[in-house]
Enzyme design. Sequence first.
Site, PDB file in Angstrom:
ATOM      1  N   SER A 282     -44.087 -17.579 -21.428  1.00 25.78           N
ATOM      2  CA  SER A 282     -43.066 -16.348 -21.523  1.00 25.78           C
ATOM      3  C   SER A 282     -43.732 -15.252 -21.975  1.00 25.78           C
ATOM      4  CB  SER A 282     -41.795 -17.017 -22.278  1.00 25.78           C
ATOM      5  OG  SER A 282     -40.903 -16.303 -22.062  1.00 25.78           O
ATOM      6  N   ASN A 283     -42.853 -14.259 -22.308  1.00 31.38           N
ATOM      7  CA  ASN A 283     -43.270 -12.912 -22.932  1.00 31.38           C
ATOM      8  C   ASN A 283     -42.359 -12.427 -24.076  1.00 31.38           C
ATOM      9  OD1 ASN A 283     -41.173 -11.583 -21.702  1.00 31.38           O
ATOM     10  ND2 ASN A 283     -42.074 -12.225 -20.038  1.00 31.38           N
ATOM     11  N   ARG A 284     -42.512 -11.406 -24.625  1.00 31.19           N
ATOM     12  CA  ARG A 284     -41.681 -11.193 -25.940  1.00 31.19           C
ATOM     13  C   ARG A 284     -40.604 -10.165 -25.699  1.00 31.19           C
ATOM     14  NH1 ARG A 284     -44.912  -7.029 -28.253  1.00 31.19           N
ATOM     15  NH2 ARG A 284     -43.215  -6.800 -29.467  1.00 31.19           N
TER      16      ARG A 284
END
Length: 217
Positions: free
Chosen positions: A21-23
């Site tokens: 995923s990502n932030r």
Amino acid sequence: MKFLITAGPTREPLDPVRYLSNRSSGKMGYAIAAAALEEKHHVVLISGPVAITHPSGAEMVRVTTGDEMFEAASQQLGECDVLVMCAAVCDYKPAHYSPVKSKKTREPFALELVPARDILASLTSAEHDCFVVGFAAETHDLETNAARKLGEKNCDLLVANDVSRPEIGMDSDENELVIFFKDGTRETIPRGKKIAVARRLLKIILDVRENCLTKKS
Ligand code: C5P
């Protein structure tokens, strides 16, 4: 007017307990939804997994993966006047999903990734009547990348933000945006709280859309 807004990250599972995923916090997309709701627009908010409260009055569609986000957005697109694709969609996903938790070993291992579908480019390559706003989170070459994405993803506006600056962008409460227009011009919305930035962006979206409609008629 009916807005379709995507927000937050997507998650691409590796096994039942792990994912890529990502932030992205979803704060910018949720702020745009809140700004549109303040102006009494109807908002469908397609959200990846986030830890923030949804804006009251939004029609929520909660998704996890990029494929789920694409399905949800395709179903809604025909009904909407404006698409704001603010979600930070994973660009790659694991080539293989393990239905059981993968065991740790002492050996290094390589993860095989395959490109994920570009939701925005897929949606805009088919016939539609939506005014399309894309986002680009960049750490470098912001102007070149934003101008390219505006064309490649068939957007009416491309909104870029510099995520290399910790005080703005991903997961922060503030943002600063540069908006790229199809005629080659650009406009900056200076640093401010995401809701304030979102209100200014909404006004620009509606003004440009109005201009496009006037030119067409
Ligand atoms: O990640 P990228 O900079 O290419 O994102 C630009 C725009 O494309 C954003 O609006 C994002 O929501 C969208 N996007 C998408 N599907 C992807 C990657 C990005 O719809 N797989």
